[in-house]
Scaffold this active site. Sequence first.
Site, PDB file in Angstrom:
ATOM      1  N   GLN A   1     -36.917  18.922  73.679  1.00  0.00           N
ATOM      2  CA  GLN A   1     -36.054  18.081  74.506  1.00  0.00           C
ATOM      3  C   GLN A   1     -36.807  16.905  75.118  1.00  0.00           C
ATOM      4  O   GLN A   1     -36.289  15.789  75.184  1.00  0.00           O
ATOM      5  CB  GLN A   1     -35.403  18.912  75.608  1.00  0.00           C
ATOM      6  CG  GLN A   1     -34.298  19.829  75.106  1.00  0.00           C
ATOM      7  CD  GLN A   1     -33.671  20.638  76.233  1.00  0.00           C
ATOM      8  OE1 GLN A   1     -34.249  20.760  77.320  1.00  0.00           O
ATOM      9  NE2 GLN A   1     -32.510  21.195  75.985  1.00  0.00           N
TER      10      GLN A   1
ATOM     11  N   TYR B   1     -24.603  17.915  67.071  1.00  0.00           N
ATOM     12  CA  TYR B   1     -23.915  16.677  66.733  1.00  0.00           C
ATOM     13  C   TYR B   1     -22.493  16.970  66.288  1.00  0.00           C
ATOM     14  O   TYR B   1     -22.176  18.059  65.807  1.00  0.00           O
ATOM     15  CB  TYR B   1     -24.645  15.939  65.603  1.00  0.00           C
ATOM     16  CG  TYR B   1     -25.994  15.393  65.990  1.00  0.00           C
ATOM     17  CD1 TYR B   1     -26.099  14.198  66.689  1.00  0.00           C
ATOM     18  CD2 TYR B   1     -27.156  16.075  65.667  1.00  0.00           C
ATOM     19  CE1 TYR B   1     -27.340  13.693  67.044  1.00  0.00           C
ATOM     20  CE2 TYR B   1     -28.399  15.578  66.024  1.00  0.00           C
ATOM     21  CZ  TYR B   1     -28.480  14.386  66.709  1.00  0.00           C
ATOM     22  OH  TYR B   1     -29.705  13.896  67.059  1.00  0.00           O
TER      23      TYR B   1
ATOM     24  N   SER C   1     -31.861  11.053  72.797  1.00  0.00           N
ATOM     25  CA  SER C   1     -31.257  11.429  74.073  1.00  0.00           C
ATOM     26  C   SER C   1     -31.676  10.490  75.192  1.00  0.00           C
ATOM     27  O   SER C   1     -30.847  10.028  75.983  1.00  0.00           O
ATOM     28  CB  SER C   1     -31.631  12.870  74.429  1.00  0.00           C
ATOM     29  OG  SER C   1     -31.002  13.780  73.567  1.00  0.00           O
TER      30      SER C   1
ATOM     31  N   ARG D   1     -33.059  19.053  67.678  1.00  0.00           N
ATOM     32  CA  ARG D   1     -32.520  19.287  69.013  1.00  0.00           C
ATOM     33  C   ARG D   1     -32.657  20.766  69.352  1.00  0.00           C
ATOM     34  O   ARG D   1     -31.702  21.535  69.285  1.00  0.00           O
ATOM     35  CB  ARG D   1     -31.087  18.789  69.094  1.00  0.00           C
ATOM     36  CG  ARG D   1     -31.064  17.269  69.110  1.00  0.00           C
ATOM     37  CD  ARG D   1     -29.788  16.667  69.631  1.00  0.00           C
ATOM     38  NE  ARG D   1     -30.018  15.291  70.051  1.00  0.00           N
ATOM     39  CZ  ARG D   1     -29.062  14.467  70.418  1.00  0.00           C
ATOM     40  NH1 ARG D   1     -27.794  14.857  70.411  1.00  0.00           N
ATOM     41  NH2 ARG D   1     -29.359  13.242  70.795  1.00  0.00           N
TER      42      ARG D   1
ATOM     43  N   ASP E   1     -37.221  13.914  72.652  1.00  0.00           N
ATOM     44  CA  ASP E   1     -36.001  13.432  71.990  1.00  0.00           C
ATOM     45  C   ASP E   1     -35.688  11.986  72.390  1.00  0.00           C
ATOM     46  O   ASP E   1     -35.086  11.738  73.432  1.00  0.00           O
ATOM     47  CB  ASP E   1     -34.844  14.358  72.347  1.00  0.00           C
ATOM     48  CG  ASP E   1     -33.575  14.076  71.555  1.00  0.00           C
ATOM     49  OD1 ASP E   1     -33.508  13.022  70.894  1.00  0.00           O
ATOM     50  OD2 ASP E   1     -32.659  14.910  71.599  1.00  0.00           O
TER      51      ASP E   1
END
Length: 376
Positions: free
Chosen positions: A126, A229, A132, A121, A129
Amino acid sequence: MRIAVLRETAPAETRVALTPETARKFIALGATVAVESGAGIAASITDAAYAEAGVQVGDAAQTMSGADIVMAVQAPDPAALAGANPGALVAATFDPFGRRERVDAYAAAGFEALAMEFMPRITRAQSMDVLSSQSNLAGYKAVIAAADVYGRAFPMMMTAAGTVQAAKVFVMGVGVAGLQAIATARRLGAQVSATDVRSATREQIQSLGAKPVFVENVAGIEGEGSGGYATEMSAEYQQAQAELVSGHLAKQDIVVTTALIPGRAAPRLISDAQIATMKPGSVIFDLAVAQGGNVEGSVADQMVEKHGVKIIGFANTPATVPADASALYARNLYNFLSAFWDKDQGRPVLDAEIGDAVRLTRGGAVVNERLLERGA
């Protein structure tokens, strides 16, 4: 460079790792793209749509023949990859901690397994991902599914016959899924509150117009682990949070739980005793049910009623919105592979920062540090 995509075989998996949009982009890079017939049907993508995009459509054997890269949503059994070239890259979700035997099988088969859920992350990753992108849809669907089960309306309604009060929605866990759940519940007109073990999420909750519910005066507990996280909390914090949440739960109509800790069973957020304090007709959606559940007694893909409260949760929530989930997942894969595409070699050449993070196997061995550190 031949890229192959097979039909997903995991139970209730409706997503596909390739769309006509991403197929055209891979072909523009100089790749040949092949897909097994019927792979996109559940995601509303026909074989004809693939063919129109320039994809070779055939049976599994034809698709895999000479494959250099295999893309999948859930990693297939290595035996299904017969015909792929030695050392072929396989980009998929692997559940490496829960399915270590599959990782070992990939090593033994000589494939280079790339776990998309291990994507770091960091800013430049991004767009790659998958956790996500899929969690975003899961948070949306959790609220929609809960609203469908809930026996009342969400927004306040003022009518000639009287006023309908707005539903009270409580979101537990404010990661990507939780934030989308908050936003969706707000759009539907609910009064929304939310909590998280990470104090940094307070402003995010408020920015979406929801009320933050946080434990106060428990010093030194931020709840922030590596990569953004959540981490496991101290006994002191857990007790304080349980007391706070218990009082708040009794006033809620709908609760959405989203808490997960990578590589571990989902933390228990709601006990049977707490469920018993909730109003009859309330609904709890447990987004973590497939990882053991945040809610005591929740069962994947089944509605459980306890103390008059309905508890629901899907084993694979993103798969319930397959068209959009596939589109986002396929873009994640394209963004990942294309970012490292070497024009001279005609293939992706991964770097250390991202490549070493996602690579599980290479040269017949398990090489991922996270797996090796666990001693799994």
